[in-house]
Motif scaffolding. Structure first.
Motif, PDB file in Angstrom:
ATOM      1  N   LYS A 232      43.100  35.830  49.673  1.00  0.00           N
ATOM      2  CA  LYS A 232      44.243  36.170  50.077  1.00  0.00           C
ATOM      3  C   LYS A 232      45.475  35.274  49.388  1.00  0.00           C
ATOM      4  N   LYS A 233      45.147  34.151  49.251  1.00  0.00           N
ATOM      5  CA  LYS A 233      46.462  33.017  48.629  1.00  0.00           C
ATOM      6  C   LYS A 233      46.603  33.719  47.342  1.00  0.00           C
ATOM      7  N   ALA A 234      46.238  34.431  46.704  1.00  0.00           N
ATOM      8  CA  ALA A 234      46.393  34.956  45.227  1.00  0.00           C
ATOM      9  C   ALA A 234      47.486  36.187  45.767  1.00  0.00           C
ATOM     10  N   ARG A 235      47.310  37.005  46.582  1.00  0.00           N
ATOM     11  CA  ARG A 235      48.297  37.982  46.826  1.00  0.00           C
ATOM     12  C   ARG A 235      49.738  37.398  47.271  1.00  0.00           C
ATOM     13  N   HIS A 236      49.487  36.256  47.853  1.00  0.00           N
ATOM     14  CA  HIS A 236      50.825  35.525  48.317  1.00  0.00           C
ATOM     15  C   HIS A 236      51.707  34.804  47.191  1.00  0.00           C
ATOM     16  N   ASP A 237      50.654  34.209  46.253  1.00  0.00           N
ATOM     17  CA  ASP A 237      51.414  33.445  45.338  1.00  0.00           C
ATOM     18  C   ASP A 237      51.655  34.272  43.889  1.00  0.00           C
ATOM     19  N   TYR A 238      51.086  35.448  43.760  1.00  0.00           N
ATOM     20  CA  TYR A 238      51.117  36.235  42.490  1.00  0.00           C
ATOM     21  C   TYR A 238      51.534  37.765  42.911  1.00  0.00           C
ATOM     22  N   PHE A 239      52.174  38.328  41.971  1.00  0.00           N
ATOM     23  CA  PHE A 239      52.465  39.673  41.885  1.00  0.00           C
ATOM     24  C   PHE A 239      51.110  40.286  41.037  1.00  0.00           C
ATOM     25  N   VAL A 240      50.239  41.247  41.426  1.00  0.00           N
ATOM     26  CA  VAL A 240      49.286  41.673  41.075  1.00  0.00           C
ATOM     27  C   VAL A 240      49.555  43.169  40.057  1.00  0.00           C
ATOM     28  N   ILE A 241      49.590  42.805  38.857  1.00  0.00           N
ATOM     29  CA  ILE A 241      50.114  44.055  38.144  1.00  0.00           C
ATOM     30  C   ILE A 241      49.088  45.037  37.700  1.00  0.00           C
ATOM     31  N   GLU A 242      47.752  44.457  37.557  1.00  0.00           N
ATOM     32  CA  GLU A 242      46.418  45.220  37.391  1.00  0.00           C
ATOM     33  C   GLU A 242      45.214  44.603  37.869  1.00  0.00           C
ATOM     34  N   SER A 243      44.344  45.552  38.230  1.00  0.00           N
ATOM     35  CA  SER A 243      43.106  44.880  38.771  1.00  0.00           C
ATOM     36  C   SER A 243      41.911  45.607  37.887  1.00  0.00           C
ATOM     37  N   ILE A 244      40.972  44.579  37.608  1.00  0.00           N
ATOM     38  CA  ILE A 244      39.860  44.924  36.705  1.00  0.00           C
ATOM     39  C   ILE A 244      38.608  44.600  37.503  1.00  0.00           C
TER      40      ILE A 244
ATOM     41  N   LEU B 258      59.790  31.085  44.766  1.00  0.00           N
ATOM     42  CA  LEU B 258      59.901  30.674  45.900  1.00  0.00           C
ATOM     43  C   LEU B 258      60.584  31.960  46.724  1.00  0.00           C
ATOM     44  N   TYR B 259      61.589  32.511  46.274  1.00  0.00           N
ATOM     45  CA  TYR B 259      62.543  33.463  46.782  1.00  0.00           C
ATOM     46  C   TYR B 259      61.476  34.853  47.106  1.00  0.00           C
ATOM     47  N   ASP B 260      60.895  34.922  46.080  1.00  0.00           N
ATOM     48  CA  ASP B 260      59.958  36.257  46.274  1.00  0.00           C
ATOM     49  C   ASP B 260      58.879  35.987  47.399  1.00  0.00           C
ATOM     50  N   LYS B 261      58.340  34.802  47.620  1.00  0.00           N
ATOM     51  CA  LYS B 261      57.618  34.811  48.819  1.00  0.00           C
ATOM     52  C   LYS B 261      58.148  34.853  50.125  1.00  0.00           C
ATOM     53  N   ARG B 262      59.434  34.351  50.038  1.00  0.00           N
ATOM     54  CA  ARG B 262      60.357  34.315  51.340  1.00  0.00           C
ATOM     55  C   ARG B 262      60.518  35.859  51.434  1.00  0.00           C
ATOM     56  N   ALA B 263      60.919  36.795  50.425  1.00  0.00           N
ATOM     57  CA  ALA B 263      61.197  38.286  50.789  1.00  0.00           C
ATOM     58  C   ALA B 263      60.009  38.533  51.240  1.00  0.00           C
ATOM     59  N   ASP B 264      58.909  38.519  50.683  1.00  0.00           N
ATOM     60  CA  ASP B 264      57.750  38.932  51.218  1.00  0.00           C
ATOM     61  C   ASP B 264      57.448  38.700  52.738  1.00  0.00           C
ATOM     62  N   MET B 265      57.672  37.601  53.074  1.00  0.00           N
ATOM     63  CA  MET B 265      57.323  37.133  54.583  1.00  0.00           C
ATOM     64  C   MET B 265      58.471  37.792  55.372  1.00  0.00           C
ATOM     65  N   ALA B 266      59.759  38.023  54.971  1.00  0.00           N
ATOM     66  CA  ALA B 266      60.427  38.584  55.595  1.00  0.00           C
ATOM     67  C   ALA B 266      60.041  39.971  55.800  1.00  0.00           C
ATOM     68  N   ASN B 267      59.825  40.774  54.722  1.00  0.00           N
ATOM     69  CA  ASN B 267      59.430  42.448  54.934  1.00  0.00           C
ATOM     70  C   ASN B 267      58.250  42.333  56.094  1.00  0.00           C
TER      71      ASN B 267
END
Length: 155
Positions: free
Chosen positions: A14-26, A130-139
């Motif tokens: 779950k931490k990966a989805r918090h810390d990264y944008f997942v572009i593609e999964s394999i 950091l601002y991306d993480k904050r925006a995700d948490m706000a959404n």
């Protein structure tokens, strides 16, 4: 008649989805010892700080912790050893090109059984600021508030 293989999730990162944008999964197979598979069936695995490296044309999963099997005695392996991932050469070279050119990272997102085989879902990821993480948490908080308000209104 072909039976559909059941997917049974062992662990998720779950931490990966918090810390990264997942572009593609394999989806990739993983090379494991017998006692490691038995430990996975018991759910004794941690993907939290794991990542993937490409070395000499092969992909290795590093930092994944599989607790030793209780009844494994001398057959247990090192819990955090590197494990080889099973991918086709053309997939490995494509991933290597994207990692080198675009500065992306390979992160394991989940570990699951597909039939009797253990599979890893890898994510080709780009790091969040950091601002991306904050925006995700706000959404996420806003969606939660909307759902709560709709639920209260329907009562």
């Amino acid at each position: 008649m072909e039976q559909k293989k059941q997917l049974r999730t062992i662990a998720q990162n779950k931490k990966a989805r918090h810390d990264y944008f997942v572009i593609e999964s394999i989806e990739a197979g993983i090379s494991l010892a017998g006692t490691e598979v038995k430990s996975l069936r018991a759910g004794n695995v941690n993907l939290k700080d794991s990542w993937c490296d490409i070395y000499k044309g092969e992909v290795f999963l590093r930092g994944m912790h599989i607790s030793p099997y209780e009844k494994g005695n001398i057959f247990n392996r090192d819990p955090v050893r590197e494990r080889k991932l099973l991918l086709h050469k053309r997939e490995i070279y494509r991933l290597l090109g994207q990692i080198k050119q675009e500065g992306l990272t390979l992160i394991p997102l989940s570990l699951y059984f597909k039939g009797q085989h253990v599979k890893v879902q890898l994510g080709l990821c780009k790091g969040k600021k950091l601002y991306d993480k904050r925006a995700d948490m706000a959404n996420k908080a806003a969606k939660r508030d909307i759902q709560r308000a709709l639920k209260e209104r329907s009562r």
